[in-house]
Design an enzyme around this catalytic site. Structure first.
Site, mmCIF file in Angstrom:
data_model
loop_
_atom_site.group_PDB
_atom_site.id
_atom_site.type_symbol
_atom_site.label_atom_id
_atom_site.label_comp_id
_atom_site.label_asym_id
_atom_site.label_seq_id
_atom_site.Cartn_x
_atom_site.Cartn_y
_atom_site.Cartn_z
ATOM 1 C CG ASP A 52 -1.637 1.227 1.465
ATOM 2 O OD1 ASP A 52 -2.344 1.652 0.537
ATOM 3 O OD2 ASP A 52 -1.494 1.819 2.556
ATOM 4 C CG ASP A 69 -1.266 7.606 0.163
ATOM 5 O OD1 ASP A 69 -0.135 7.984 -0.177
ATOM 6 O OD2 ASP A 69 -2.280 7.726 -0.554
#
Ligand code: ZN
Length: 573
Positions: A35, A37
């Site tokens: 991922d 952020d």
């Protein structure tokens, strides 16, 4: 900056092994998906400014260790700011370019530009980006691990069949932490976990052996999760003989690589043991002697001891014995293996096999498998493949699906257009009849383990508690909706290397108690699951409902039917 179009120059479906010295061992993972952020870089909501990109501590060095181990890297990120008009595509490209400038190259970038109203297949928790990333890397989701900071990351990973590692931040919800298969403190620790798990199943250089006795007592599920390790032994042995208990016999007879099977209850393993009978122990010792095994590998769960059997193996004249033992084994073991807590059971067993000199060959994927050539035909009346199987029962009450919930699940799934078959053993016919109701197909009492496998082989998904059939589905590659009471860790006992969605309250008071009967009245960790969540999970796993037929009126919107969107985090991402 997208590298997806690069010609893929290595073996199809496989990337450089991340195994240890021999590089000939099993390949747990080809790729690590991350991922963006909150995982790779600090979370700046809807960031369109490259100047605000700040990597999390240690990110560059950690990612370089993965690259050095031959793993490919991908980013899978929800970027609903595009749909919301909060930044432009050019700004997103600039931010991603800055991420690569600071953290090094990624082999694929996958982002979802939609917001939650789009109902797209890519926005996490949907698994679309995990599938797309694996495809672009020339591998499968089962050979990927996804590192993320929220529950939607873990759900997307699981629903695709990938492994998940959660690195929580201050904004990660406690329920998401509780439900995650594996949780570590930071990104470098996630990399440590991924690399150490790969090293554990690699072991020393494999050796050849004659007859090897492998032992896995206990239930069908225990035997099934030991299957990859049994295959590893069989790959290097002339002959494999399996010793298992009465409850594991049917599963043992379906394991690839097993030439002969010995069924014997072991009073130090069985949950409901008979008293120790010296004559029975004598007979067992003689039976073991008659195997003329050159060596033995004794597989156990962490709470079981291999040492009583190791003593009998010595008395039966077996010269080399390997087992996991934290207790001092004296001269009972030649290979005393130690493993860290929390490994998935199949990997725990694979690491023992590897330590004994039997690493799974690199051409055998370390997933569960059974011999489908030994299955009977599926019962008539199910129609074509693609139905949903609900298996409500379990020998252990905490791991069963509460009957009232199971009955409601059948009604909700059939109302949404799914064909549902309800399975159970000969002592569960009243249960399966009640659960199947007027709309499900009751297969109760007709399904032994091989029969159940034959039914599952045509299923689009299985809905089940934490019990043997979940592992049987995994061995057939059938996705699982896992109503998993948290009495044991999901990361150890959840369905392995198969698409799965976990439901139930993972933080319930019964967590990690190993209770066989729920200590909390009403078994709320499972009983409180909304049936509509099961329908959401079936959709997340990509199982299509049948087109409506004449005479059947789906009652979408009825009292049990939840909103059709897979519940995500209310996050703004
Ligand atoms: Zn999308």
């Amino acid at each position: 900056m997208r590298r997806d179009a690069e010609p893929y120059q290595r073996r199809p479906g496989r990337v450089d092994p991340v195994a240890g010295p021999g590089a000939d061992g099993p390949v747990l993972y080809d790729a690590v998906l991350l991922d963006r952020d909150g995982t790779l870089v600090e979370d700046v909501p809807y960031n369109g400014d490259p100047g605000k990109v700040r990597p999390v501590p240690g990110a560059r060095a950690a990612l370089d260790r993965l690259r050095a181990a031959g793993l490919r890297l991908g980013v899978v990120t929800n970027q609903s700011g595009l749909a919301r008009g909060l930044f432009t595509a050019a700004q997103l490209r600039a931010v991603n370019a800055r991420v690569e400038e600071l953290l090094g190259p990624f082999d694929t970038w996958q982002f979802c530009p939609h917001d939650e109203r789009a109902g797209c297949a890519c926005r996490k928790p949907a698994p679309g980006m995990v599938h797309a990333a694996a495809r672009s890397l020339g591998t499968t989701p089962q050979r990927c691990v996804l590192v993320g900071d929220i529950g939607a990351d873990m759900t997307a990973a699981g629903a695709a069949g990938a492994a998940g590692v959660l690195v929580p931040t201050s904004t990660t919800r406690p329920a998401e932490v509780a439900a995650a298969p594996h949780v570590v403190a930071d990104l470098p620790a996630a990399v440590d976990l991924i690399l150490s798990r790969a090293a554990l199943v690699a072991g020393p250089a494999p050796r050849r052996a004659g007859t090897v006795l492998v032992v896995r007592s206990d239930s069908a599920g225990d035997v099934l999760v030991t299957g990859p390790a049994v295959r590893a032994v069989a790959a290097h042995a002339a002959r494999v003989v399996l010793l298992c208990g009465p409850r594991g016999r049917d599963a043992g007879s379906l394991l690839p690589g097993v030439a002969e099977l010995i069924e014997w209850p072991l009073p130090w393993i069985d949950g409901d043991p008979a008293p120790v009978d010296p004559r029975d122990i004598d007979r067992l010792t003689e039976r073991l002697r008659a195997v003329h095994a050159d060596e033995a590998v004794v597989f156990t769960s962490f709470h079981q001891s291999a040492l009583p059997l190791a003593l009998l193996l010595r008395m039966a004249g077996i010269p080399r014995v390997s087992a996991v033992s934290d207790e001092y084994p004296g001269s009972l073991l030649d290979v005393r293996h130690r493993v860290p807590d929390g490994l998935p059971e199949p990997e725990r067993a694979l690491s023992l096999a590897a330590a004994a000199g039997f690493a799974l060959p690199a051409d055998d994927d370390p997933r569960l498998r059974i011999r489908t050539d030994r299955l009977p035909p599926a019962p008539a009346g199910l129609g074509g493949p693609g139905y949903v199987v609900l298996h409500p029962g379990s020998a252990v009450p905490t791991r069963a699906v509460p009957p009232e919930l199971a009955a409601r699940i059948v009604r909700v799934l059939t109302a949404a257009g799914h064909r549902v078959a309800v399975t159970g053993g000969p002592d569960e016919t009243a249960l399966t009849a009640h659960v199947a109701g007027d709309t499900g197909v009751d297969l109760g009492g007709r399904t032994g383990l091989a029969d159940l496998a034959a039914v599952l082989a045509g299923a689009g998904a299985l809905v089940v508690g934490n019990t043997g059939p979940a592992h049987l589905a995994a061995a057939l590659g059938v996705p699982v909706v896992s109503l998993f009471a948290p009495t044991v860790p999901y990361g150890q006992w959840g369905p392995y290397r198969v698409p799965a969605v976990r439901l139930g309250d993972a933080a319930a008071p019964c967590r990690d108690t190993r209770a066989t009967v729920c200590p909390v009245p009403g078994h709320p960790c499972l009983a409180a699951v909304e049936p509509g969540r099961v329908l959401d999970a079936v959709r997340l796993l990509g199982v299509p409902a049948d087109p409506p037929r004449a005479g059947l009126t789906p009652t979408a919107g009825g009292p049990d039917v939840a909103a059709p969107v897979a519940a995500g985090r209310g996050s703004a991402r």
